[in-house]
Design a protein around this motif. Structure first.
Motif, short mmCIF file in Angstrom:
data_model
loop_
_atom_site.label_atom_id
_atom_site.label_comp_id
_atom_site.label_asym_id
_atom_site.label_seq_id
_atom_site.Cartn_x
_atom_site.Cartn_y
_atom_site.Cartn_z
N HIS A 110 101.96 15.12 69.06
CA HIS A 110 101.85 15.67 70.41
C HIS A 110 101.52 17.15 70.25
CE1 HIS A 110 104.02 16.72 74.46
NE2 HIS A 110 102.71 16.84 74.54
N VAL A 111 100.32 17.53 70.66
CA VAL A 111 99.88 18.92 70.60
C VAL A 111 100.21 19.55 71.94
CG1 VAL A 111 97.90 20.46 70.32
CG2 VAL A 111 98.01 18.32 69.01
N ILE A 112 100.90 20.68 71.89
CA ILE A 112 101.30 21.39 73.11
C ILE A 112 100.69 22.79 73.07
CG2 ILE A 112 103.23 22.28 74.47
CD1 ILE A 112 104.92 20.07 72.93
N LYS A 113 99.83 23.07 74.04
CA LYS A 113 99.20 24.39 74.17
C LYS A 113 99.84 25.05 75.39
CE LYS A 113 94.80 22.68 72.34
NZ LYS A 113 93.34 22.77 72.44
N ASP A 114 100.78 25.96 75.13
CA ASP A 114 101.54 26.53 76.23
C ASP A 114 101.52 28.05 76.29
OD1 ASP A 114 103.10 26.98 73.99
OD2 ASP A 114 104.88 25.96 74.74
N SER A 115 100.65 28.66 75.50
CA SER A 115 100.55 30.11 75.51
C SER A 115 99.09 30.53 75.29
CB SER A 115 101.46 30.69 74.43
OG SER A 115 101.53 32.09 74.53
N LEU A 116 98.20 29.95 76.08
CA LEU A 116 96.77 30.21 75.95
C LEU A 116 96.41 31.63 76.38
CD1 LEU A 116 95.42 26.86 77.45
CD2 LEU A 116 95.51 27.49 75.04
N ILE A 149 98.55 20.65 78.06
CA ILE A 149 98.10 22.03 78.29
C ILE A 149 98.90 22.57 79.47
CG2 ILE A 149 96.20 23.53 79.00
CD1 ILE A 149 94.30 21.63 77.53
N LEU A 150 99.62 23.65 79.23
CA LEU A 150 100.34 24.36 80.29
C LEU A 150 99.61 25.68 80.44
CD1 LEU A 150 102.77 22.92 78.33
CD2 LEU A 150 103.95 23.47 80.43
N SER A 151 98.90 25.85 81.56
CA SER A 151 98.05 27.02 81.72
C SER A 151 98.27 27.68 83.07
CB SER A 151 96.58 26.62 81.60
OG SER A 151 96.16 25.96 82.79
N GLU A 152 97.58 28.76 83.28
CA GLU A 152 97.62 29.45 84.56
C GLU A 152 97.09 28.58 85.70
OE1 GLU A 152 94.22 32.60 84.75
OE2 GLU A 152 94.46 32.06 82.62
N HIS A 153 96.40 27.49 85.35
CA HIS A 153 95.81 26.60 86.36
C HIS A 153 96.59 25.32 86.56
CE1 HIS A 153 92.55 29.42 86.10
NE2 HIS A 153 92.45 29.17 84.80
N GLY A 154 97.69 25.14 85.83
CA GLY A 154 98.52 23.96 85.98
C GLY A 154 98.86 23.33 84.65
N THR A 155 99.52 22.19 84.72
CA THR A 155 99.87 21.42 83.54
C THR A 155 99.00 20.18 83.51
OG1 THR A 155 102.15 22.22 83.62
CG2 THR A 155 101.75 20.18 82.39
N PHE A 156 98.40 19.92 82.35
CA PHE A 156 97.47 18.81 82.21
C PHE A 156 97.85 17.98 81.00
CE2 PHE A 156 95.37 22.54 84.00
CZ PHE A 156 95.07 22.06 85.26
N GLU A 157 97.86 16.68 81.17
CA GLU A 157 98.21 15.72 80.12
C GLU A 157 96.97 14.92 79.76
OE1 GLU A 157 101.29 15.50 78.74
OE2 GLU A 157 102.29 16.88 80.15
N TYR A 158 96.71 14.82 78.47
CA TYR A 158 95.56 14.05 78.00
C TYR A 158 96.03 13.08 76.92
CZ TYR A 158 93.16 18.00 80.15
OH TYR A 158 92.74 18.97 81.01
#
Length: 153
Positions: free
Chosen positions: A66-72, A144-153
């Motif tokens: 599980h790759v988590i990108k939470d500080s882009l 992906i937790l970003s300034e535009h929302g949380t996205f699950e792929y």
């Protein structure tokens, strides 16, 4: 395992370079610079250039993680323009575009710090942008937790 991204600012101002020039900047020269330095290469588990698959490209290379990108990095202006003018959802934008974060290096935190210092010595911003956690065998998962929302792929 932790990982980080090397990113160049796509465009500080659209007046300094065109959107096309900003999108086409290459990071391959930088990979050579990293690998030519005295970095513990054996601790680099992988590198992903986020073009031609955007932020979801990593899913081609993981299994059971599980790759988590939470500080882009903040989204550069050029991607705001593309999204606004095309009406494309942010979830789709992350699937298609690198969103200003071009190169991911998968490594341990100590090596990440070394490579971040090398990156910064060349004037290329770099930071830890996420982590990799164990997942279900045979499955690939990206959050992906970003300034535009949380996205699950």
């Amino acid at each position: 395992m932790t990982w980080f991204s090397l990113a160049r600012q796509v465009s500080q101002s659209l007046f300094k370079q065109t959107s096309v020039q900003a999108l086409l900047q290459r990071a391959s020269w930088f990979v050579k610079k990293i690998l030519s330095q005295d970095v513990r290469r054996s601790r680099i588990h992988g590198m992903v250039h986020c073009s031609g698959g955007g932020q979801t490209k990593v899913l081609h290379f993981v299994d059971g993680f599980h790759v988590i990108k939470d500080s882009l990095f903040p989204t550069p202006a050029v991607f705001h323009l593309i999204q606004k003018n095309s009406g494309t959802s942010w979830a789709e934008m992350y699937k298609v575009f690198n969103m200003g974060h071009r190169l991911e290096v998968y490594t341990d935190l100590t090596t990440a710090r070394e490579v971040i210092e090398i990156s910064r010595s060349f004037g290329v911003p770099a930071q830890v942008v996420g982590r990799v956690e164990p997942g279900c065998p045979g499955q690939k998962h990206l959050t992906i937790l970003s300034e535009h929302g949380t996205f699950e792929y």
